[in-house]
Design an enzyme around this catalytic site. Structure first.
Site, PDB file in Angstrom:
ATOM      1  CD  GLU A 140      -6.654   6.040   3.140  1.00  0.00           C
ATOM      2  OE1 GLU A 140      -6.504   6.531   1.565  1.00  0.00           O
ATOM      3  OE2 GLU A 140      -5.642   5.321   3.612  1.00  0.00           O
TER       4      GLU A 140
ATOM      5  CG  ASP B 197      -2.064   0.887   0.994  1.00  0.00           C
ATOM      6  OD1 ASP B 197      -3.485   0.439   1.757  1.00  0.00           O
ATOM      7  OD2 ASP B 197      -2.184   1.858   0.090  1.00  0.00           O
TER       8      ASP B 197
HETATM    9  C1  GLC Z   1      -4.278   4.394   0.316  1.00  0.00           C
HETATM   10  C2  GLC Z   1      -5.640   3.101   0.418  1.00  0.00           C
HETATM   11  C3  GLC Z   1      -5.612   1.632  -0.668  1.00  0.00           C
HETATM   12  C4  GLC Z   1      -5.047   3.337  -2.124  1.00  0.00           C
HETATM   13  C5  GLC Z   1      -3.293   2.898  -2.502  1.00  0.00           C
HETATM   14  C6  GLC Z   1      -3.727   3.995  -3.267  1.00  0.00           C
HETATM   15  O1  GLC Z   1      -3.511   4.172   1.061  1.00  0.00           O
HETATM   16  O2  GLC Z   1      -5.149   1.816   2.055  1.00  0.00           O
HETATM   17  O3  GLC Z   1      -6.805   1.544  -0.618  1.00  0.00           O
HETATM   18  O4  GLC Z   1      -5.748   1.815  -3.102  1.00  0.00           O
HETATM   19  O5  GLC Z   1      -3.428   4.395  -1.549  1.00  0.00           O
HETATM   20  O6  GLC Z   1      -3.775   5.012  -3.546  1.00  0.00           O
END
Ligand code: GLC
Length: 663
Positions: free
Chosen positions: A515, A315
């Site tokens: 988030e 991530d």
């Molecule tokens: C974020 C998320 C993830 C996403 C990634 C790219 O932190 O946790 O779900 O795909 O970053 O944006």
């Protein structure tokens, strides 16, 4: 100095692998047969390519950088394997980029990756994006209901069609890959990402995950698989993201290994069966160890036991949270089984540090080769070596795909099927379309509010209705329906009126968030910006990269408790004037709204419906003939709480009224 460091490094690497190489409990984790089999011809091409590549070129393939921090020239020079546009990233940082701008940028990165002038082999770049409820970063795209609403529709085939439409809109912009579906199974809806999950029950997530993957990628093993109309999918976030204690984002999941599979692993089974080509590691910890450093689960379980042969991608700066790591170096994560590292801005030092860690023996060369093999395998399976420049592909620059009527029709159907009717006193609903209707509440005419997070911007805030061309607000949908039948709809967010209406539809609920911004301490609804702060309000939000450094459009949902709830006062004001009140509640999760339900004659949960607000009117109103237009069919995919959290549900999982048939 280097020799002794090498020896220390080698001993550490061996120790690390030995300690964590516990065999997965075979009575817990199943072997899973993917519908996408290894192709000997592709495997031969991988071996041949790998043999030609230098260490720098191999490590370059393992890096994914954000388009705000990398240029095509960087890709040409450092041979990076992938780019992404994180939430709120656009070509030239222009939110209103056109489809052609997205495609042109994709061409520039592709050309750079295919340039062999410097002697490096041509390996096409892979562009990933968060198309998590439609192509939600792009102006004019169809935004489908967020997963929490889709879960209430109980229609796996619909999910496949949502994925299919999404893939076409993403492919039209020249992008190869979406970080979807989220297959979290949320155990505590206080989590700020609950709306990204289909349900609290693994069976719905299991039924949906494979279908979404098939919609996005095409049926594994068929001629349509990853053809020009489909894109690479991601099952995320592996594993246990929905089960952290108190629903704290990026927190600790304390489940047993049996529970981890039985509750949180079911979506991976059907996603892998459907041939998902990437899995994203999760920020959460399991039993106190960060998932990005969990070799047992990433390698022994997911790869060796379940048989996943695609890419495990990190991530966003996820390696930074692994003990002993930082944004720009993390041998532990690579040794644990991460194949591609999402290093949005620190990609250059990460590249150099990783090369040095391989040379020092901290990372076995075999691990690098396995990671690059997987990356090349997915790129070859996706036909990226043959598809040519993004602008030359079948759907590229097909502007009509974005928000296409047939896509919006699927989204509107999903909206209708997702609405859950919790109360309907005296069969108030469905309303006559000939009525004089007052449409009130701050959500009545706000497409951003009805779309939620991950909508144009990362938090889903800072936009206006004008940023959603072709979209329909809930009010606009109601106005169209009643006007056509000879009725009248008046927009009045504060509920004021000149002529007393026959009924009032009051639309309110959560404001957008994404988030940890959405984490709550209590599910009790006290207004659109959340209620008492999360248990760990003082927890420093993880150091955020540019992606998250957005202007603070609003006080965070973690702000101190708001004033007495204006929404409830509005309901009571209308009710006290003898006006039948229909509440349409916008929310990313179940909330404690017992007072609001008691103050309403009818109460419908619309979740986060996206751009097709007309789907709400489809179930709220009868046809002009008086017949039922579309029956309420949504059923709760989460139990509905009585108040804060953890109490006896007010409505059980699976609850949902069907409206009334009599006129
Ligand atoms: C974020 C998320 C993830 C996403 C990634 C790219 O932190 O946790 O779900 O795909 O970053 O944006």
């Amino acid at each position: 100095m280097r020799a002794s460091r090498w020896l220390v490094g080698a001993v550490c690497a061996v120790t690390l692998v030995t300690v964590q190489a516990a065999e997965p409990k075979s009575d817990v984790w199943p072997a899973v047969a993917s519908s996408v089999k290894k192709d000997p011809r592709l495997e031969a091409r991988i071996a041949e390519l790998l043999h030609k590549m230098t260490l720098q070129q191999k490590v370059g393939q393992m890096i994914q950088a954000d388009i705000r921090s990398v240029t095509p020239e960087d890709v040409r020079q450092y041979r990076l394997g992938s780019i992404l546009n994180g939430g709120g990233a656009f070509p030239a940082n222009e939110k209103h980029s056109k489809v052609s701008d997205w495609v042109a940028l994709a061409d520039r990165f592709y050309d750079a990756s295919m340039d062999t002038a410097g002697g490096a082999p041509a390996i096409p770049i892979m562009w990933g994006t968060d198309a998590v409820h439609g192509h939600n970063n792009v102006i004019g795209a169809t935004l489908f209901p967020h997963n929490v609403g889709l879960g209430a529709a109980h229609d796996p085939e619909l999910i496949r069609r949502v994925g299919e439409a999404t893939a076409r809109e993403v492919a039209a912009t020249g992008i190869d890959w979406t970080f979807a579906p989220t297959v979290a199974v949320v155990q505590d809806p206080r989590w700020g990402r609950s709306y990204e999950s289909y349900s609290e029950r693994p069976d719905i997530v299991k039924a949906y995950a494979g279908k979404m993957v098939q919609g996005l990628q095409g049926i594994g093993g068929s001629p349509m698989f990853l053809d020009g109309n489909h894109i690479i999918a991601t099952a995320k976030h592996y594993i246990g993201d929905g089960g952290t204690s108190q629903g704290i984002d990026r927190g600790n999941n304390e489940a047993s290994e049996q529970e981890l599979f039985a509750i949180h692993g079911q979506g991976y089974v059907t996603a892998i069966e459907a041939g998902v080509q990437t899995v994203m590691a999760s920020y959460n910890s399991w039993q106190g160890v960060k998932m990005h450093g969990q070799r047992h689960l990433l390698t022994e379980v997911l790869k060796n036991r379940m048989g996943f042969d695609g890419i495990v991608v990190s991530d966003w700066d996820g390696v930074d949270e692994v003990q002993g790591c930082s944004k720009d170096r993390c041998a532990q994560a690579i040794n644990a089984g991460l194949d591609m590292i999402m290093v949005p801005d620190q990609w250059k030092p990460f590249l150099q540090n990783t090369i040095e860690q391989v040379q020092a023996g901290d990372i076995p060369m075999a691990r690098i080769d396995d990671a690059v093999t997987r990356i090349l395998r997915v790129k070859l399976r996706a036909g990226l070596f043959e598809k040519g420049r993004p602008s030359s592909r079948p759907l590229a620059n097909k502007v009509a795909e974005l928000g296409a009527p047939q896509h919006r029709a699927v989204a509107r159907e999903a909206v209708r099927k997702s609405v859950v009717l919790l109360k309907n006193d005296k069969c108030l609903l469905p309303l006559s379309a000939k009525a004089n209707v007052l449409v009130a509440g701050d959500g009545a005419n706000d497409i951003g509010k009805q779309s939620g997070g991950w909508s144009i911007s990362w938090q889903g805030t800072g936009n206006t209705n004008a940023d959603y061309p072709g979209a329909t607000s809930i009010y606009e949908g109601i106005k169209t329906a009643v006007t056509a039948a000879g009725g009248k709809a008046t927009l009045s967010p504060d509920g004021s009126f000149q002529v007393k209406p026959d009924a009032a539809v009051v639309v309110f609920g959560e404001n957008p968030y994404a988030e940890w911004h959405g984490d709550l301490k209590s599910l009790q609804y006290r207004g659109p910006d959340g209620d008492a702060p999360a248990a760990d309000i003082n927890r420093p939000a993880p150091e955020v990269s540019p992606q998250f450094a957005e202007p603070n459009y609003e006080t965070s949902p973690l702000a101190p408790p708001t004033a007495p709830v204006a929404d409830l006062a509005l309901l009571k004001r209308l009710h006290d004037k003898g006006i039948p009140v229909v509440t349409v509640f916008l929310t990313g999760r179940v909330r404690g709204v017992t007072p609001e339900i008691e103050a309403s004659n009818a109460f419908a949960v619309a979740w986060l419906p996206g751009t097709e607000g007309g789907g709400i009117a489809d179930v709220l109103f009868r046809k002009s003939t008086g017949a039922v237009n579309f029956p309420f069919s949504g059923k709760l995919s989460y139990a509905w709480p009585r108040g804060g959290a953890g109490d006896v549900p007010l409505f059980p999982y699976g609850y949902g009224l069907g409206g009334c048939n009599q006129h």
